[in-house]
Write a protein that holds these residues in place. Structure first.
Motif, PDB file in Angstrom:
ATOM      1  N   THR A 152       0.910  -1.361   0.113  1.00  0.00           N
ATOM      2  CA  THR A 152      -0.031  -0.064   0.072  1.00  0.00           C
ATOM      3  C   THR A 152       0.951   1.236  -0.145  1.00  0.00           C
ATOM      4  O   THR A 152       1.742   1.227   0.721  1.00  0.00           O
ATOM      5  CB  THR A 152      -1.016   0.084   1.096  1.00  0.00           C
ATOM      6  OG1 THR A 152      -1.726  -1.183   1.228  1.00  0.00           O
ATOM      7  CG2 THR A 152      -1.980   1.036   1.136  1.00  0.00           C
ATOM      8  N   ARG A 184       0.682   5.419   0.350  1.00  0.00           N
ATOM      9  CA  ARG A 184      -0.255   6.412   0.501  1.00  0.00           C
ATOM     10  C   ARG A 184       0.374   7.760  -0.044  1.00  0.00           C
ATOM     11  O   ARG A 184       1.387   8.097   0.279  1.00  0.00           O
ATOM     12  CB  ARG A 184      -0.581   6.524   1.689  1.00  0.00           C
ATOM     13  CG  ARG A 184      -1.260   8.123   2.113  1.00  0.00           C
ATOM     14  CD  ARG A 184      -1.802   8.114   3.545  1.00  0.00           C
ATOM     15  NE  ARG A 184      -3.103   7.249   3.415  1.00  0.00           N
ATOM     16  CZ  ARG A 184      -3.888   7.555   4.269  1.00  0.00           C
ATOM     17  NH1 ARG A 184      -3.957   8.424   5.351  1.00  0.00           N
ATOM     18  NH2 ARG A 184      -4.905   6.955   4.237  1.00  0.00           N
ATOM     19  N   GLY A 231      -2.513  11.797   0.523  1.00  0.00           N
ATOM     20  CA  GLY A 231      -3.944  11.404   1.218  1.00  0.00           C
ATOM     21  C   GLY A 231      -4.670  10.209   0.822  1.00  0.00           C
ATOM     22  O   GLY A 231      -5.511   9.682   1.354  1.00  0.00           O
ATOM     23  N   LEU A 232      -4.133   9.572  -0.503  1.00  0.00           N
ATOM     24  CA  LEU A 232      -5.222   8.482  -0.776  1.00  0.00           C
ATOM     25  C   LEU A 232      -4.248   7.199  -1.014  1.00  0.00           C
ATOM     26  O   LEU A 232      -2.968   7.244  -1.266  1.00  0.00           O
ATOM     27  CB  LEU A 232      -5.231   8.935  -2.225  1.00  0.00           C
ATOM     28  CG  LEU A 232      -6.285   9.976  -2.461  1.00  0.00           C
ATOM     29  CD1 LEU A 232      -6.426  10.454  -3.966  1.00  0.00           C
ATOM     30  CD2 LEU A 232      -7.722   9.747  -1.836  1.00  0.00           C
ATOM     31  N   ASP A 233      -4.869   6.138  -0.426  1.00  0.00           N
ATOM     32  CA  ASP A 233      -4.023   4.805  -0.376  1.00  0.00           C
ATOM     33  C   ASP A 233      -4.295   4.063  -1.700  1.00  0.00           C
ATOM     34  O   ASP A 233      -5.507   4.086  -2.360  1.00  0.00           O
ATOM     35  CB  ASP A 233      -4.659   3.892   0.580  1.00  0.00           C
ATOM     36  CG  ASP A 233      -4.276   4.089   2.073  1.00  0.00           C
ATOM     37  OD1 ASP A 233      -3.219   4.957   2.044  1.00  0.00           O
ATOM     38  OD2 ASP A 233      -4.781   3.766   2.982  1.00  0.00           O
ATOM     39  N   ARG A 234      -2.938   3.575  -2.182  1.00  0.00           N
ATOM     40  CA  ARG A 234      -3.234   2.901  -3.534  1.00  0.00           C
ATOM     41  C   ARG A 234      -2.565   1.821  -3.151  1.00  0.00           C
ATOM     42  O   ARG A 234      -1.314   1.584  -2.916  1.00  0.00           O
ATOM     43  CB  ARG A 234      -2.335   3.707  -4.527  1.00  0.00           C
ATOM     44  CG  ARG A 234      -2.372   3.280  -5.988  1.00  0.00           C
ATOM     45  CD  ARG A 234      -1.652   4.349  -6.954  1.00  0.00           C
ATOM     46  NE  ARG A 234      -1.949   3.828  -8.218  1.00  0.00           N
ATOM     47  CZ  ARG A 234      -1.507   4.172  -9.249  1.00  0.00           C
ATOM     48  NH1 ARG A 234      -1.178   5.561  -9.243  1.00  0.00           N
ATOM     49  NH2 ARG A 234      -1.519   3.735 -10.580  1.00  0.00           N
ATOM     50  N   THR A 236       3.630  10.903   2.657  1.00  0.00           N
ATOM     51  CA  THR A 236       3.577   9.641   1.705  1.00  0.00           C
ATOM     52  C   THR A 236       4.177   8.584   2.644  1.00  0.00           C
ATOM     53  O   THR A 236       4.779   8.608   3.546  1.00  0.00           O
ATOM     54  CB  THR A 236       4.458   9.940   0.494  1.00  0.00           C
ATOM     55  OG1 THR A 236       3.892  10.763  -0.244  1.00  0.00           O
ATOM     56  CG2 THR A 236       4.411   8.636  -0.208  1.00  0.00           C
ATOM     57  N   ARG A 237       3.527   7.402   2.345  1.00  0.00           N
ATOM     58  CA  ARG A 237       3.771   6.147   3.242  1.00  0.00           C
ATOM     59  C   ARG A 237       3.739   4.848   2.607  1.00  0.00           C
ATOM     60  O   ARG A 237       2.821   4.753   1.607  1.00  0.00           O
ATOM     61  CB  ARG A 237       3.152   6.219   4.463  1.00  0.00           C
ATOM     62  CG  ARG A 237       2.162   5.082   4.865  1.00  0.00           C
ATOM     63  CD  ARG A 237       1.424   4.940   6.212  1.00  0.00           C
ATOM     64  NE  ARG A 237       0.033   4.704   5.829  1.00  0.00           N
ATOM     65  CZ  ARG A 237      -0.846   5.339   6.312  1.00  0.00           C
ATOM     66  NH1 ARG A 237      -0.523   6.299   7.440  1.00  0.00           N
ATOM     67  NH2 ARG A 237      -1.946   4.890   6.136  1.00  0.00           N
TER      68      ARG A 237
END
Length: 156
Positions: A69, A71, A74-77, A117-118
């Protein structure tokens, strides 16, 4: 790095070279998340194929071979190594600076970047999920089921 080890093995050849390999069994519990040591380093390059490969400053590398995953903004992909449509998302990591890089007691990998970001990777039940390599022979491998093997850096 604080570990409470239930089972430990030391690779004799590496120990002779001043380096130790620790095998953390699935019955061991990590008291705190393992700091992987590359906070403050920037992503120098990315490579995307059947492995997501990240090269960091300071001689650190990360290879993830399982879906992860990511991020961004702010959106997880969900990123799947080998799926070409995901290459551009991974490329956005170039230049980002790591604020936290940790492995948890279940074999999860978490890399947090300064801008929010993560990257999060979880273990696979049948395959090695990820590897972190660093200076002086440091290596952490997440084996099947989240079992961590840790090779400490060679002592100078």
């Amino acid at each position: 790095m604080r570990l409470m080890l239930a089972a430990v093995t030391v690779d004799a050849a590496r120990a002779a070279a001043g380096q130790r390999r620790w095998h953390v069994s699935d019955t061991a519990r990590v008291v705190a998340a393992m700091d992987l040591g590359f906070a403050g380093q920037a992503v120098l390059s990315t490579d995307f194929g059947y492995t997501v490969a990240l090269q960091f400053g300071g001689g650190y590398q990360v290879h993830v071979e399982v879906p992860l995953t990511l991020r961004i903004d702010g959106l997880d992909r969900e990123i799947e190594p080998g799926r070409n449509a995901d290459a551009s998302a991974v490329a956005q990591l170039s230049g980002q600076v790591v604020s936290v890089a940790r492995a948890d007691d279940s074999g999860g990998l978490r890399i947090q970047f300064a801008g929010g970001t993560r990257l999060v990777a979880t273990p696979d039940s049948a395959f090695e999920a990820w590897t972190v390599a660093g200076p002086d022979g440091l290596k952490v491998v997440c084996g099947p089921g989240g079992e961590l093997s840790v090779w400490s850096p060679r002592q100078s």
